[in-house]
Design a protein around this motif. Structure first.
Motif, PDB file in Angstrom:
ATOM      1  N   GLY A  36       0.804  -1.217   0.000  1.00 22.77           N
ATOM      2  CA  GLY A  36       0.000   0.000   0.000  1.00 22.77           C
ATOM      3  C   GLY A  36       0.836   1.265   0.000  1.00 22.77           C
ATOM      4  O   GLY A  36       0.347   2.339  -0.333  1.00 22.77           O
ATOM      5  N   ASP A  37       2.106   1.135   0.369  1.00 25.27           N
ATOM      6  CA  ASP A  37       3.020   2.280   0.412  1.00 25.27           C
ATOM      7  C   ASP A  37       3.860   2.424  -0.844  1.00 25.27           C
ATOM      8  O   ASP A  37       4.652   3.349  -0.964  1.00 25.27           O
ATOM      9  CB  ASP A  37       3.952   2.180   1.627  1.00 25.27           C
ATOM     10  N   TRP A  38       3.719   1.481  -1.774  1.00 31.48           N
ATOM     11  CA  TRP A  38       4.482   1.553  -3.018  1.00 31.48           C
ATOM     12  C   TRP A  38       3.953   2.684  -3.892  1.00 31.48           C
ATOM     13  O   TRP A  38       2.759   2.925  -3.966  1.00 31.48           O
ATOM     14  CB  TRP A  38       4.352   0.256  -3.812  1.00 31.48           C
ATOM     15  N   THR A  39       4.861   3.349  -4.594  1.00 33.65           N
ATOM     16  CA  THR A  39       4.439   4.331  -5.591  1.00 33.65           C
ATOM     17  C   THR A  39       4.115   3.584  -6.888  1.00 33.65           C
ATOM     18  O   THR A  39       4.456   2.405  -7.037  1.00 33.65           O
ATOM     19  CB  THR A  39       5.557   5.355  -5.866  1.00 33.65           C
ATOM     20  N   ALA A  40       3.480   4.270  -7.798  1.00 24.79           N
ATOM     21  CA  ALA A  40       3.169   3.654  -9.092  1.00 24.79           C
ATOM     22  C   ALA A  40       4.453   3.262  -9.822  1.00 24.79           C
ATOM     23  O   ALA A  40       4.529   2.192 -10.443  1.00 24.79           O
ATOM     24  CB  ALA A  40       2.337   4.607  -9.952  1.00 24.79           C
ATOM     25  N   ASN A  41       5.470   4.093  -9.730  1.00 29.71           N
ATOM     26  CA  ASN A  41       6.752   3.789 -10.383  1.00 29.71           C
ATOM     27  C   ASN A  41       7.424   2.577  -9.745  1.00 29.71           C
ATOM     28  O   ASN A  41       8.008   1.754 -10.445  1.00 29.71           O
ATOM     29  CB  ASN A  41       7.696   4.991 -10.327  1.00 29.71           C
ATOM     30  N   GLU A  42       7.346   2.470  -8.421  1.00 32.51           N
ATOM     31  CA  GLU A  42       7.933   1.316  -7.756  1.00 32.51           C
ATOM     32  C   GLU A  42       7.229   0.030  -8.190  1.00 32.51           C
ATOM     33  O   GLU A  42       7.883  -0.979  -8.450  1.00 32.51           O
ATOM     34  CB  GLU A  42       7.851   1.467  -6.235  1.00 32.51           C
ATOM     35  N   ALA A  43       5.908   0.064  -8.273  1.00 37.46           N
ATOM     36  CA  ALA A  43       5.149  -1.117  -8.689  1.00 37.46           C
ATOM     37  C   ALA A  43       5.509  -1.517 -10.116  1.00 37.46           C
ATOM     38  O   ALA A  43       5.712  -2.699 -10.415  1.00 37.46           O
ATOM     39  CB  ALA A  43       3.657  -0.847  -8.575  1.00 37.46           C
TER      40      ALA A  43
END
Length: 58
Positions: A36-43
């Motif tokens: 839930g703490d991931w950014t879109a770029n991290e995902a």
């Protein structure tokens, strides 16, 4: 002025210690982070580099 230099040098030291995106260490670090703490770029990068390893990630 001294406080500004201290803050800037601290930020540089902290970011310099982060593993490079796509490395095994980065994948492991992200796996420990709540999704839930991931950014879109991290995902996106996690899927690209850790799940669907492309030929250029060797």
């Amino acid at each position: 002025m001294k406080k500004l230099l201290l803050v800037l040098s601290s930020v540089l030291l902290i970011t310099a210690c982060a593993p490079e995106v796509g490395t095994k260490a980065w994948c492991e670090q992200l796996e420990k982070k709540p999704k839930g703490d991931w950014t879109a770029n991290e995902a996106k990068d996690y899927a690209k580099h850790c799940i669907f390893k492309s030929d250029d990630d060797k």
